[in-house]
Design a protein around this motif. Structure first.
Motif, short mmCIF file in Angstrom:
data_model
loop_
_atom_site.label_atom_id
_atom_site.label_comp_id
_atom_site.label_asym_id
_atom_site.label_seq_id
_atom_site.Cartn_x
_atom_site.Cartn_y
_atom_site.Cartn_z
N MET A 84 0.88 -1.17 0.00
CA MET A 84 0.00 0.00 0.00
C MET A 84 0.91 1.22 0.00
N TYR A 89 -3.20 4.76 3.05
CA TYR A 89 -3.82 4.15 4.24
C TYR A 89 -3.62 4.99 5.50
N ALA A 100 -7.02 -0.91 -0.28
CA ALA A 100 -6.65 -2.33 -0.13
C ALA A 100 -7.59 -3.20 -0.95
N VAL A 111 -2.08 -7.46 1.49
CA VAL A 111 -1.45 -6.14 1.35
C VAL A 111 -0.43 -5.96 2.46
N LEU A 126 -9.10 -3.81 8.30
CA LEU A 126 -8.78 -4.51 7.06
C LEU A 126 -8.99 -6.02 7.23
N VAL A 133 -3.24 -8.85 6.08
CA VAL A 133 -2.29 -7.74 6.16
C VAL A 133 -0.93 -8.23 6.65
#
Ligand code: KIV
Length: 266
Positions: A84, A89, A100, A111, A126, A133
């Motif tokens: 990202m 973000y 994302a 991501v 997320l 993540v």
């Protein structure tokens, strides 16, 4: 079928080191997957390795998406992590979710974002939305202007303690793996022993659960970019220069194209 975050976490459980590389286009992604790389990062390092920027700050979601799509087309089984980029973000959680989401819809399986405790709520949201993540702490290149250069992080007792707390907080928030960049090897060992999810080091020593390098550093594509943490396994800058010189010389001497490399009427 691509490798999942569970497959990647199984490496740590088995005590097997996880090798990760960056890629930014179809042919490199295809070659490194064929060579056995299980996880590929479409890094925002595309900025300073491919797009000609000084650092990763100018890279956009559109840049990552463009390169990500090529990497996805070039691979079948590797897990693809999309970086990202800066300010996609950090501003608010809604932006983070939307950006994302775009990266996953473009073919990434997870991501990666840079930062510690400040990102705990973002990571939780997320993950709750179904977006795996990967965390990234230590030297976080998107903050190069704040750091005032690319310096080793966590060298004092106080900064080391903060980094350990960041790692623990990110794991609790739900990251499935954590990049440790340019930190002392003993600190990386402590973090690796404290959290259950795999640590992936770059300039963080031997004790991490995996290692990541930028493919251009591994292949020696940019001459004059030797770095202490990166090992150059090939010298493609030299190969490319020599091949190009030979081509120029062949064209100018009439050595290319040959009769066999030319077409004739039937
Ligand atoms: O963008 C990148 O290449 C990275 C690695 C240095 C981990 O984030």
């Amino acid at each position: 079928m691509r490798l999942t975050i569970r497959d990647l976490q199984a490496y740590k459980k088995r005590g097997e080191k996880l090798p990760m590389l960056t890629a930014y286009d179809y042919p490199f992604a295809n070659l490194i997957e064929r060579a056995g790389i299980p996880i590929i990062l479409v890094g925002d390092s595309v900025g300073d390795n491919v797009l000609g920027y000084d650092n990763t700050v100018p890279v956009t979601v559109e840049d990552i998406t463009h390169h990500l799509r090529a990497v996805v087309r070039g691979t079948e089984t590797a897990h693809i992590v999309a970086d990202m980029p800066f300010m996609s973000y950090q501003t608010n959680i809604a932006d983070a979710l939307r950006n994302a989401g775009t990266l996953l819809k473009s073919g990434a399986q997870s991501v990666k974002l840079e930062g510690g405790r400040r990102l705990v709520d973002t990571v939780k949201e997320l993950v709750a939305a179904g977006i795996p993540v990967m965390g990234h702490i230590g030297l976080t290149p998107q903050s190069v202007n704040q750091f005032g250069g690319y310096r080793v992080q966590g060298r004092t007792q106080e900064t080391a303690q903060k980094l350990i707390e960041d790692a623990v907080a990110l794991e609790a928030a739900g990251v499935y793996a954590l990049v440790l960049e340019t930190v002392p090897e003993d600190l990386a060992r402590t973090v690796t022993g404290k959290i259950q999810v795999p640590t992936i080091g770059i300039g963080a020593g031997i004790h991490c659960d995996g290692q990541v390098l930028v493919i251009h550093d591994v292949l020696g594509i940019q001459s004059g970019r030797e770095m202490k943490h990166a090992r150059k396994y090939a010298d493609l800058a030299q190969v490319i220069t020599e091949a190009t010189n030979q081509y120029i010389s062949d064209v100018q001497s009439g050595g290319f194209p040959s009769h066999e490399e030319s077409f004739r009427a039937k």
